[in-house]
Motif scaffolding. Structure first.
Motif, short mmCIF file in Angstrom:
data_model
loop_
_atom_site.label_atom_id
_atom_site.label_comp_id
_atom_site.label_asym_id
_atom_site.label_seq_id
_atom_site.Cartn_x
_atom_site.Cartn_y
_atom_site.Cartn_z
N THR A 41 0.84 -1.21 0.00
CA THR A 41 0.00 0.00 0.00
C THR A 41 0.87 1.25 0.00
O THR A 41 0.53 2.26 -0.64
N SER A 59 -6.36 2.28 2.18
CA SER A 59 -6.42 0.89 1.76
C SER A 59 -7.87 0.42 1.63
O SER A 59 -8.67 0.60 2.53
N ASP A 80 -7.76 -4.39 -3.25
CA ASP A 80 -7.13 -5.17 -2.17
C ASP A 80 -7.99 -6.41 -1.93
O ASP A 80 -9.11 -6.33 -1.43
N GLU A 109 -3.59 -5.78 -4.85
CA GLU A 109 -2.88 -6.37 -3.71
C GLU A 109 -3.51 -7.74 -3.48
O GLU A 109 -4.69 -7.92 -3.64
MG MG Z 1 -2.01 -3.18 1.82
#
Ligand code: MG
Ligand code: ADP
Length: 140
Positions: A41, A59, A80, A109
Motif C-alpha cells: 500500500t 487501503s 485489495d 494487492e
Molecule cells: Mg495493503
C-alpha cells in the motif's frame, strides 16, 4: 522498468512508486505480491502521487476496490483482495472489463486470490520484509 532494489524507509518505497508511475501509459495491470506490512500500500501511495492523484490513498481492504481519477476519463483502480474468500466475491466488480482498458491502470494487492482471473500480461512487483525499515522490491 525491471529492477530489484532494497528500500530503507517508507518514503523511499513511495518514491519508487512515484518514479515507476511515470513509466505507465494506461492499460497496465500491476500485481503486488507480499505479506502484510511488506509495503504494497505504501508503494501504491507513491504510484498515485506519480499519476497526479492528490487524494489520500486509503487501503480498500473492506470495500475491495477504490477508484481514483487520474485525468479526464482516465482512472486508477486500487484493489485489495485480502478479505475475499473466493473468486466469486469479485464477480460484481467488473474487474475483467476494467483490466487492460487503456483508460485504466489497475493495481492488485493479494493477486494470488484471483489466480484464475489474473491476466498473463501484467507487471509483477514482489515485496519482501527484510527488517523494520528495509524491504526488497522487485519489479518484473
Ligand atoms: Mg495493503
Ligand atoms: P502492505 O500493504 O503490504 O500490507 P503497508 O504498505 O500497508 O503494507 O505497510 C508497510 C508498513 O511498513 C508501513 O507502516 C510503513 O510505514 C512501514 N515501512 C517501514 N519501512 C518501509 C519500507 N522500506 N517500505 C515500505 N514500508 C515500510
Amino acid at each position: 522498468m525491471k529492477k530489484k532494489i532494497v528500500t530503507t524507509s517508507f518514503q523511499e518505497t513511495q518514491q519508487l512508486g512515484e518514479t515507476f508511475a511515470k513509466t505507465l501509459q494506461g492499460g497496465e495491470v500491476l500485481a503486488l505480491h507480499g505479506d502484510l506490512g511488506s509495503g504494497k500500500t505504501t508503494f501504491v501511495q507513491g504510484l498515485a502521487k506519480g499519476l497526479g492523484i492528490e487524494q489520500k490513498i486509503i487501503s480498500p481492504t473492506f470495500i475491495i476496490m477504490r477508484t481514483y481519477q487520474r485525468r479526464k476519463e482516465k482512472y486508477f483502480y486500487h484493489v485489495d483482495l485480502y478479505r475475499i474468500e473466493s473468486e466469486h466475491d469479485v464477480e460484481g466488480l467488473g474487474l475483467l472489463e476494467l483490466m487492460h482498458d487503456s483508460n485504466n491502470i489497475v493495481v492488485l494487492e493479494w493477486p494470488e486470490k484471483i489466480a484464475n482471473f489474473l491476466p498473463e500480461k501484467r507487471i509483477d512487483v514482489i515485496f519482501e520484509y527484510l527488517s523494520d525499515d528495509k524491504r526488497t522490491i522487485e519489479i518484473k
